[in-house]
Design an enzyme around this catalytic site. Structure first.
Site, mmCIF file in Angstrom:
data_model
loop_
_atom_site.group_PDB
_atom_site.id
_atom_site.type_symbol
_atom_site.label_atom_id
_atom_site.label_comp_id
_atom_site.label_asym_id
_atom_site.label_seq_id
_atom_site.Cartn_x
_atom_site.Cartn_y
_atom_site.Cartn_z
ATOM 1 N N GLN A 25 -5.386 0.733 13.437
ATOM 2 C CA GLN A 25 -4.707 1.776 12.650
ATOM 3 C C GLN A 25 -3.184 1.632 12.731
ATOM 4 O OE1 GLN A 25 -6.236 5.694 13.712
ATOM 5 N NE2 GLN A 25 -8.331 4.957 13.555
ATOM 6 N N THR A 53 2.231 -3.152 2.374
ATOM 7 C CA THR A 53 1.628 -1.825 2.386
ATOM 8 C C THR A 53 2.639 -0.896 1.732
ATOM 9 O OG1 THR A 53 0.469 -2.280 4.445
ATOM 10 C CG2 THR A 53 0.923 0.027 3.993
ATOM 11 N N THR A 64 4.431 4.122 -12.803
ATOM 12 C CA THR A 64 5.586 4.987 -13.080
ATOM 13 C C THR A 64 6.630 4.282 -13.929
ATOM 14 O OG1 THR A 64 5.267 6.165 -11.026
ATOM 15 C CG2 THR A 64 7.465 6.282 -11.959
#
Ligand code: ASP
Length: 353
Positions: free
Chosen positions: A288, A176, A24
């Site tokens: 997770q 992350t 971007t």
């Protein structure tokens, strides 16, 4: 714990190599349909006249055509790593401009590929294109350049592969992407920030890894892509599990488990995992949950995994374990070496024990 911190200074005589890959930060709106697409490298420089005022010697290498980071693959990691290797002596630090979507994968992969790194490699990007008034591009890039040149007594303050975003410097293989909207796009859930940028940039030396003096940079770029992710959910069928574990050529699986590394106790599930590990497929247990660690054997629901031959991924991120597996499968001489290196931290990517 006493945290050893220091304030950085801009080293004016230093030289930084800027590697543009896209994202971007280097996009503008297509008047035809309003979608964001990469622009020319020359136009990008027009938007950032401040680059000339840093006092740092900056050379840029655009990887044309600039890409959206959803199109990144291991060939790009190799190209970045070899570009750094070829230019290693000539520059004090390296800044990589990259889309945010897969930046954490690229940072993780580079951390494994650049062994004995003694200079900063700082990845950054932006949530808003450089040409937009409220863009975060300039601050991110200018601070990344400052960090890439920061030294104390002639030695780089952050000789690691890092991501700088908004006001925080993270170890790259601990990050992350957490936010698709706000400027604080990244987090490192299981490892503290390496630096914070406010009026001054404050470096937390306690958390920064410093290489052994005198060991030369080794660049290792071979990868094996035969890696898959198997994410568990209540109600997952044996067809789904079998389909993944029987992918032709599969070498390793990241098993995304519940909580502290737990999984269903049904026999069919254990049996499928055991058959896979007996065939030589490596299976790594990754929780997770973003924060915390896998603790195999803490609950009965992870005992089966241990007896099926599943290895612990401790507190590693998905981005780091996927790229670590690709790298180890590509570079190691045999499966014993892969297993040994999976159970240790190679460059601060996980906390073992
Ligand atoms: N889709 C873009 C990319 O990752 C998003 C960004 O740069 O923030 O290339």
């Amino acid at each position: 714990m006493q945290i050893n911190s220091t304030l950085g200074r801009v080293e004016k005589e230093n030289a930084v190599l800027l590697i543009f890959t896209g994202g971007t930060i280097s996009m503008s709106e297509d008047p035809a349909n309003g979608a964001l697409k990469p622009i020319d490298f020359d136009r990008l420089q027009e938007y950032m006249p401040e680059l000339k005022r840093t006092g740092v010697k900056i050379k840029s290498i655009p990887f044309l055509p600039l890409i959206d980071s959803s199109d990144v693959d291991p060939a790009l990691w190799e190209r970045i790593a070899t570009t750094i290797e070829e230019n290693y002596e000539a520059y004090d630090g390296f800044v990589v401009l990259h889309g945010t979507d897969t930046m954490a994968y690229t940072a993780s992969a580079l951390s494994f590929m650049l062994e004995n790194l003694a200079k900063p490699v700082i990845l950054t990007g932006a949530q808003l294109p450089v040409g937009m008034l409220r863009s975060d591009a300039k601050e991110n890039l200018l601070t990344a350049i400052e960090i890439a040149t920061a030294k104390e007594n002639g030695v780089a303050l952050v000789p690691e592969v890092c991501i700088f975003f908004e006001d925080t410097l993270f170890r790259g293989n601990r990050t992350t992407k957490k936010n698709a909207e706000h400027f604080n796009a990244f987090n490192s859930y299981n490892y503290p920030a390496l630096a914070k940028a406010g009026v001054h940039i404050k470096y937390f030396r306690t958390y920064i890894h410093y290489p052994t003096q005198g060991s030369a940079l080794k660049v290792r770029t071979k990868v094996d892509r035969n890696v898959a992710i198997l994410k568990l959910f209540p109600g997952i069928t044996s067809h789904t599990v079998d389909a993944i574990l029987n992918i032709p050529g599969l070498q390793a699986v990241v098993l995304e488990t519940f909580g502290a590394g737990n999984a269903p106790r049904q026999f069919w599930f254990y049996d499928a995992l055991k058959k896979a590990t007996d065939k030589g497929i490596l299976i790594v247990n990754k929780s997770q949950c973003g924060t915390g660690t896998v603790e195999m054997g803490r609950y009965e629901t992870s005992l089966n995994l241990m007896s099926a031959g599943v290895m612990s991924g401790y507190d590693i991120t998905t981005e780091a374990i996927v790229t670590k597996l690709m790298y180890l499968l590509g570079e190691c001489a045999n499966v014993q070496e892969v297993k040994r290196k999976l159970s240790i931290s190679l460059c601060g990517e996980m906390t073992v024990g």
